[in-house]
Design a protein around this motif. Structure first.
Motif, PDB file in Angstrom:
ATOM      1  N   UNK A   1       9.121   8.051  12.865  1.00 11.77           N
ATOM      2  CA  UNK A   1       9.185   7.616  14.352  1.00 11.77           C
ATOM      3  C   UNK A   1       9.306   8.924  15.156  1.00 11.77           C
ATOM      4  N   UNK A   2       8.618   8.942  16.492  1.00 13.15           N
ATOM      5  CA  UNK A   2       8.659  10.161  17.416  1.00 13.15           C
ATOM      6  C   UNK A   2       7.813  11.053  17.070  1.00 13.15           C
ATOM      7  N   UNK A   3       6.934  10.875  16.219  1.00 10.97           N
ATOM      8  CA  UNK A   3       5.592  11.547  15.986  1.00 10.97           C
ATOM      9  C   UNK A   3       4.434  11.223  17.070  1.00 10.97           C
ATOM     10  N   UNK A   4       3.941  12.094  17.603  1.00 13.38           N
ATOM     11  CA  UNK A   4       2.735  11.743  18.399  1.00 13.38           C
ATOM     12  C   UNK A   4       1.500  12.508  17.903  1.00 13.38           C
ATOM     13  N   UNK A   5       0.602  11.682  18.018  1.00  9.32           N
ATOM     14  CA  UNK A   5      -0.681  11.875  17.296  1.00  9.32           C
ATOM     15  C   UNK A   5      -1.953  11.544  18.250  1.00  9.32           C
TER      16      UNK A   5
ATOM     17  N   UNK B   1       0.869  -1.140  -0.012  1.00  9.77           N
ATOM     18  CA  UNK B   1      -0.065  -0.037  -0.155  1.00  9.77           C
ATOM     19  C   UNK B   1       0.581   1.342   0.067  1.00  9.77           C
ATOM     20  N   UNK B   2       2.140   1.324   0.144  1.00 13.55           N
ATOM     21  CA  UNK B   2       3.156   2.276  -0.099  1.00 13.55           C
ATOM     22  C   UNK B   2       2.962   3.335   1.122  1.00 13.55           C
ATOM     23  N   UNK B   3       2.972   2.880   2.284  1.00 14.86           N
ATOM     24  CA  UNK B   3       2.891   3.699   3.536  1.00 14.86           C
ATOM     25  C   UNK B   3       3.964   3.381   4.387  1.00 14.86           C
ATOM     26  N   UNK B   4       4.215   4.263   5.088  1.00 14.28           N
ATOM     27  CA  UNK B   4       5.147   4.134   6.426  1.00 14.28           C
ATOM     28  C   UNK B   4       5.005   4.601   7.764  1.00 14.28           C
ATOM     29  N   UNK B   5       4.823   3.889   8.819  1.00 10.69           N
ATOM     30  CA  UNK B   5       4.575   4.485   9.982  1.00 10.69           C
ATOM     31  C   UNK B   5       5.575   3.840  10.963  1.00 10.69           C
ATOM     32  N   UNK B   6       6.530   4.862  11.551  1.00  8.11           N
ATOM     33  CA  UNK B   6       7.555   4.438  12.394  1.00  8.11           C
ATOM     34  C   UNK B   6       7.181   3.747  13.464  1.00  8.11           C
ATOM     35  N   UNK B   7       8.092   2.586  14.011  1.00  7.54           N
ATOM     36  CA  UNK B   7       7.855   2.080  15.305  1.00  7.54           C
ATOM     37  C   UNK B   7       7.710   2.893  16.452  1.00  7.54           C
ATOM     38  N   UNK B   8       8.351   4.153  16.454  1.00  4.36           N
ATOM     39  CA  UNK B   8       8.290   4.866  17.652  1.00  4.36           C
ATOM     40  C   UNK B   8       7.157   6.151  17.519  1.00  4.36           C
ATOM     41  N   UNK B   9       6.356   6.030  16.453  1.00  4.89           N
ATOM     42  CA  UNK B   9       5.327   7.032  16.548  1.00  4.89           C
ATOM     43  C   UNK B   9       4.334   6.437  17.524  1.00  4.89           C
ATOM     44  N   UNK B  10       3.528   7.434  18.237  1.00  7.45           N
ATOM     45  CA  UNK B  10       2.522   7.171  19.174  1.00  7.45           C
ATOM     46  C   UNK B  10       1.308   7.904  18.844  1.00  7.45           C
TER      47      UNK B  10
END
Length: 160
Positions: free
Chosen positions: A38-42, A11-20
């Motif tokens: 990674x590091x993003x907070x949502x 699907x051509x996406x990426x969500x970093x493992x450390x994204x919260x």
């Protein structure tokens, strides 16, 4: 992990493992083209459309090194890019194809690539609606809830 990587490639996406994520978010068009570093907070109840980038700034001499922090009930339009150590307040709307590289106060609307921010008294409805057989439903806390407010329903059907 292998299933995640296969799905990611397909699907051509990426969500970093450390994204919260502090709660569930809504992806109206799936994960197509979405990049979340990674590091993003949502926050919870965020609506994130296709081809959105929530990216880190890793340039050591930059003022905004780090990843974005996004509040609750934020609506991010298709193709928007939120870059660096910025804070997006609760109940904001980020317009399609906007590039956001500065903090945005809560209840604000970002409307162009020139980062024109307009403060609003209070943004009451950052809900994403879908149409069902029974009428409009909106996404909240990981569930689809039928809209009951007749004024909103009439607006959605362009009757007001």
């Amino acid at each position: 992990m292998t299933i995640y990587y296969l799905y990611q490639k397909k699907y051509g996406f990426y969500i970093g493992h450390s994204a919260r994520f502090t709660g569930q978010s809504c992806f109206p068009h799936g994960f197509k083209g979405i990049f979340i570093s990674g590091g993003a907070k949502i926050g919870s109840n965020c609506v994130i459309f296709q081809n959105v980038t929530i990216g880190s700034n890793s340039l050591p001499n930059s003022k905004r090194v780090g990843s974005p922090t996004i509040g609750n009930n934020v609506y991010i339009g298709a193709g928007a890019a939120l870059i660096g150590n910025i804070s997006i307040g609760n109940d904001c709307r980020i317009g399609a194809n906007c590039t956001v590289y500065k903090d945005v106060e809560e209840n604000s609307i970002v409307t162009s690539a020139e980062l024109i921010v307009r403060k609003s008294d209070m943004i009451m409805n950052n809900k994403f609606y879908k149409w069902t057989i029974d009428g409009p439903a909106y996404f909240k806390d990981g569930k689809w809830i039928m809209e009951k407010d007749q004024e909103i329903i009439l607006k959605l059907y362009n009757k007001l």
